[in-house]
Write an enzyme that holds these catalytic residues in place. Structure first.
Site, PDB file in Angstrom:
ATOM      1  N   HIS A   1      14.143  12.022  -0.568  1.00 25.85           N
ATOM      2  CA  HIS A   1      14.162  11.028   0.110  1.00 25.85           C
ATOM      3  C   HIS A   1      15.417  11.112   1.008  1.00 25.85           C
ATOM      4  O   HIS A   1      16.204  10.073   1.709  1.00 25.85           O
ATOM      5  CB  HIS A   1      14.321   9.587  -0.586  1.00 25.85           C
ATOM      6  CG  HIS A   1      13.235   9.307  -1.326  1.00 25.85           C
ATOM      7  ND1 HIS A   1      12.061   9.180  -0.976  1.00 25.85           N
ATOM      8  CD2 HIS A   1      12.885   8.693  -2.656  1.00 25.85           C
ATOM      9  CE1 HIS A   1      11.168   8.851  -1.663  1.00 25.85           C
ATOM     10  NE2 HIS A   1      11.708   8.600  -2.618  1.00 25.85           N
TER      11      HIS A   1
ATOM     12  N   LYS B   1       0.924  -1.054  -0.029  1.00 21.23           N
ATOM     13  CA  LYS B   1       0.132   0.077  -0.074  1.00 21.23           C
ATOM     14  C   LYS B   1       0.848   1.300  -0.088  1.00 21.23           C
ATOM     15  O   LYS B   1       1.932   1.225   0.750  1.00 21.23           O
ATOM     16  CB  LYS B   1      -0.709  -0.140   1.288  1.00 21.23           C
ATOM     17  CG  LYS B   1      -1.771   0.945   1.447  1.00 21.23           C
ATOM     18  CD  LYS B   1      -3.083   0.902   0.596  1.00 21.23           C
ATOM     19  CE  LYS B   1      -3.955   1.999   0.742  1.00 21.23           C
ATOM     20  NZ  LYS B   1      -4.915   2.171  -0.347  1.00 21.23           N
TER      21      LYS B   1
ATOM     22  N   ARG C   1      23.134  -1.074  10.224  1.00 27.31           N
ATOM     23  CA  ARG C   1      24.412  -0.342  10.577  1.00 27.31           C
ATOM     24  C   ARG C   1      24.425   1.137  11.436  1.00 27.31           C
ATOM     25  O   ARG C   1      23.121   1.309  11.748  1.00 27.31           O
ATOM     26  CB  ARG C   1      25.010   0.176   9.349  1.00 27.31           C
ATOM     27  CG  ARG C   1      24.050   1.205   8.593  1.00 27.31           C
ATOM     28  CD  ARG C   1      24.365   1.893   7.377  1.00 27.31           C
ATOM     29  NE  ARG C   1      23.257   2.403   6.650  1.00 27.31           N
ATOM     30  CZ  ARG C   1      22.528   3.303   6.637  1.00 27.31           C
ATOM     31  NH1 ARG C   1      22.694   4.056   7.897  1.00 27.31           N
ATOM     32  NH2 ARG C   1      21.395   3.516   5.876  1.00 27.31           N
TER      33      ARG C   1
ATOM     34  N   GLU D   1      11.900  -0.434   6.393  1.00 18.37           N
ATOM     35  CA  GLU D   1      13.188  -1.178   6.267  1.00 18.37           C
ATOM     36  C   GLU D   1      14.057  -1.216   7.415  1.00 18.37           C
ATOM     37  O   GLU D   1      13.629  -0.228   8.322  1.00 18.37           O
ATOM     38  CB  GLU D   1      14.001  -0.952   4.994  1.00 18.37           C
ATOM     39  CG  GLU D   1      14.455   0.561   4.946  1.00 18.37           C
ATOM     40  CD  GLU D   1      15.413   0.873   3.910  1.00 18.37           C
ATOM     41  OE1 GLU D   1      16.063  -0.198   3.353  1.00 18.37           O
ATOM     42  OE2 GLU D   1      15.841   1.970   3.748  1.00 18.37           O
TER      43      GLU D   1
ATOM     44  N   ARG E   1      21.738  18.568   9.250  1.00 19.90           N
ATOM     45  CA  ARG E   1      22.791  18.047   8.099  1.00 19.90           C
ATOM     46  C   ARG E   1      23.329  19.450   7.613  1.00 19.90           C
ATOM     47  O   ARG E   1      22.578  20.099   6.782  1.00 19.90           O
ATOM     48  CB  ARG E   1      22.314  17.076   7.253  1.00 19.90           C
ATOM     49  CG  ARG E   1      22.064  15.856   8.027  1.00 19.90           C
ATOM     50  CD  ARG E   1      21.665  14.655   7.003  1.00 19.90           C
ATOM     51  NE  ARG E   1      21.275  13.492   7.553  1.00 19.90           N
ATOM     52  CZ  ARG E   1      21.242  12.160   7.071  1.00 19.90           C
ATOM     53  NH1 ARG E   1      21.776  12.137   5.707  1.00 19.90           N
ATOM     54  NH2 ARG E   1      20.603  11.319   7.686  1.00 19.90           N
TER      55      ARG E   1
HETATM   56  P1  ADP Z   1      15.320   2.544   0.037  1.00 21.35           P
HETATM   57  O1  ADP Z   1      15.841   1.351   0.800  1.00 21.35           O
HETATM   58  O2  ADP Z   1      15.511   2.479  -1.331  1.00 21.35           O
HETATM   59  O3  ADP Z   1      15.527   3.866   0.707  1.00 21.35           O
HETATM   60  P2  ADP Z   1      12.682   2.550   1.387  1.00 21.35           P
HETATM   61  O4  ADP Z   1      11.784   1.417   1.603  1.00 21.35           O
HETATM   62  O5  ADP Z   1      13.153   2.998   2.744  1.00 21.35           O
HETATM   63  O6  ADP Z   1      13.725   2.290   0.273  1.00 21.35           O
HETATM   64  O7  ADP Z   1      11.695   3.761   1.019  1.00 21.35           O
HETATM   65  C1  ADP Z   1      12.147   4.929   0.494  1.00 21.35           C
HETATM   66  C2  ADP Z   1      11.285   6.074   0.817  1.00 21.35           C
HETATM   67  O8  ADP Z   1      10.288   5.829  -0.267  1.00 21.35           O
HETATM   68  C3  ADP Z   1      10.697   5.922   2.095  1.00 21.35           C
HETATM   69  O9  ADP Z   1      11.520   7.046   2.860  1.00 21.35           O
HETATM   70  C4  ADP Z   1       9.301   6.882   1.812  1.00 21.35           C
HETATM   71  O10 ADP Z   1       9.368   8.201   1.507  1.00 21.35           O
HETATM   72  C5  ADP Z   1       9.055   6.236   0.420  1.00 21.35           C
HETATM   73  N1  ADP Z   1       8.194   4.878   0.541  1.00 21.35           N
HETATM   74  C6  ADP Z   1       8.570   3.958   0.664  1.00 21.35           C
HETATM   75  N2  ADP Z   1       7.476   3.019   0.903  1.00 21.35           N
HETATM   76  C7  ADP Z   1       6.373   3.691   0.672  1.00 21.35           C
HETATM   77  C8  ADP Z   1       4.915   3.437   0.991  1.00 21.35           C
HETATM   78  N3  ADP Z   1       4.754   2.215   1.163  1.00 21.35           N
HETATM   79  N4  ADP Z   1       4.127   4.456   1.107  1.00 21.35           N
HETATM   80  C9  ADP Z   1       4.733   5.744   1.015  1.00 21.35           C
HETATM   81  N5  ADP Z   1       6.015   6.282   0.758  1.00 21.35           N
HETATM   82  C10 ADP Z   1       6.786   5.082   0.594  1.00 21.35           C
END
Ligand code: ADP
Length: 446
Positions: free
Chosen positions: A235, A201, A292, A288, A338
């Site tokens: 991001h 979702k 680290r 995720e 930062r």
């Molecule tokens: P990566 O490992 O490439 O950083 P993430 O799963 O952490 O991937 O997702 C990166 C970014 O994408 C998140 O910080 C968020 O802003 C957006 N994102 C990821 N999944 C979702 C989701 N299910 N709904 C809304 N935004 C998402």
């Protein structure tokens, strides 16, 4: 404890690790590329070894060169910091093969939590909240459509091996989803060497709330509460704070306990961060796990009094965690800005070069983590972050005022930095109120 540790990183985190080692009475060996040969922190290490030219793949990302340096220097352990080789199970494994302790999780634990599909399954089994979505990788278009009908649009396609915000596609209807699945699989295969993709979702409006955890080699795991890192651009986190403003503490603690459980279930030893998105009703969904130490670890250090970098070393040396969950409490509020060598007035164009004026703030509650000194040249080869300004105060409001004051003391010339953006944000009424969402900054900058 280790006698000698090699630091497989550069910049502020290399210096942060040198400082932790010194306080532990551990000798340090720094590796560096020719682009960093004049970096002043190299003189603070007991030894510095050049491992190649500026491009990271020929130096900081080159496993055999890093391992050779470790063998020449006869170290007991390697600290990878963040970025570069820190989340590579093959590097952790190469260290193990050479009988060098990797300061971080085993390749098995890293694999289990670093792969998004595997991580989501372990999270579910441990009652950590995840996004509704496919059970594991998606095979074909029809399966994707069936899942999307069940969870409702919009959905997001993600690569199981993805990272750094790459390999994601948002689909708002069936037609886009149908036309995206195959391309997403092929892209993932090409970019990450693993074509597995899954669907979940997509949340339109959310805050980024992450939980800092520590696990040891004796089956203990604790959390150090949360950080709110919603102020982001492309991001990339811009400001982080702890604790998160106006978060229901009972909900948060339940989620944080789940995060610690996830580490325990994965036999995880070291520092880890479990990242979540939080919706308007304060429901959490795991994004995720970062296996680290993170850039923003200092805000948690300031509110808990736990030295996370030192702990990562102590844990790798086999010592049990010196505290239990009930011993950890939050004191005050902390925030990190930062400081990047980028020009906010020119679309955040990188601004490398020699820094002639570098006057950093100080005074009560101010901490500056940086490897920069006056006369330092920012090389164009790497990430643009040149330092982190971190402040601590009793309340969030005092923290904002303290950060404003500290930013006003900061003088950098002639390169451009993100300091003017931070000054502006400290006066922004939405940010001061607390609880902005992850798209706030991009809307503001439009
Ligand atoms: P990566 O490992 O490439 O950083 P993430 O799963 O952490 O991937 O997702 C990166 C970014 O994408 C998140 O910080 C968020 O802003 C957006 N994102 C990821 N999944 C979702 C989701 N299910 N709904 C809304 N935004 C998402």
């Amino acid at each position: 404890m280790f006698k000698r540790v090699l630091i497989a990183n550069r910049g502020e985190i290399a210096l942060r690790i040198i400082r932790a080692c010194k306080e532990l009475g551990v000798e340090t060996v720094c590796v560096y590329s020719t682009a960093d040969k004049d970096a002043p922190y190299l003189r603070m290490a007991d030894r510095a070894i050049c491992i190649g030219p500026g491009p990271a793949r020929e130096s900081y990302l080159n496993i055999s060169r890093v391992i050779s340096a470790a063998e020449i220097a006869d170290v007991d352990a390697i600290h990878p910091g963040y970025g570069f080789l820190s989340e590579r199970p093959d590097f952790s494994e190469a260290c193990r093969d050479c009988k060098i302790e990797f300061i971080g999780p085993s390749p098995e634990a890293m694999g289990k939590l670093g792969d998004k599909v595997a991580c989501k399954n372990t999270a579910k089994a441990n009652k950590v909240p995840v996004f509704p979505g496919s059970d594991g990788a998606i095979e074909d278009e029809e399966e994707a459509v069936a899942v999307a009908i069940k969870i409702g649009y919009p959905v997001i396609i993600k690569a199981s091996a993805g990272g750094g915000g790459r390999g994601m596609r948002v689909c708002r209807n069936e037609a886009t989803l149908r036309s995206s699945i195959k391309a997403a699989q092929q892209e993932a295969q090409a970019a990450f060497g693993n074509g597995a993709v899954f669907i979940e979702k997509f949340l339109e409006h959310a805050r980024h709330v992450e939980v800092q955890c520590l696990g040891d080699k004796h089956g203990n795991a604790v959390h150090l509460f949360e950080r709110d890192c919603s102020m982001q651009r492309r991001h990339q986190k811009v400001i982080e704070e702890a604790p998160g403003p106006s978060i229901d503490r009972r909900k948060l603690e339940k989620v944080a306990e789940g995060a610690a459980r996830l580490l325990k279930a994965s036999n995880y030893a070291g520092a880890a961060t479990v990242e979540f998105l939080m919706d308007d009703h304060q429901n959490f969904y795991m994004l995720e796990v970062n296996t680290r130490v993170q850039v923003e670890h200092p805000v948690t250090e300031l509110i808990t009094g736990v030295d996370i970098v030192k702990m990562s070393i102590v844990i790798a040396a086999g010592e049990p965690l010196p505290f239990r969950q009930k011993d950890i409490a939050i004191r005050g509020h902390a925030m990190e800005c930062r400081i990047n060598a980028e020009d906010p007035a020119q679309g955040f164009r990188p601004s490398p070069g020699r820094i002639t004026t570098w006057e950093v703030p100080g005074g009560p509650g101010v901490r500056m983590d940086t490897h920069v000194v006056p006369g330092y040249s920012v090389p164009p080869n790497y990430d643009s972050m040149i330092g982190k300004l971190i402040v601590h105060a009793d309340t969030r409001e005092q923290c904002l005022d303290r950060m404003s004051r500290a930013l006003d003391e900061f003088r950098v010339d002639p390169i451009k930095t993100t300091i003017p953006l931070h000054r502006r944000l400290m006066q922004n009424s939405d940010f001061r109120k607390g609880g902005v969402d992850i798209h706030y900054l991009e809307r503001l900058l439009k």
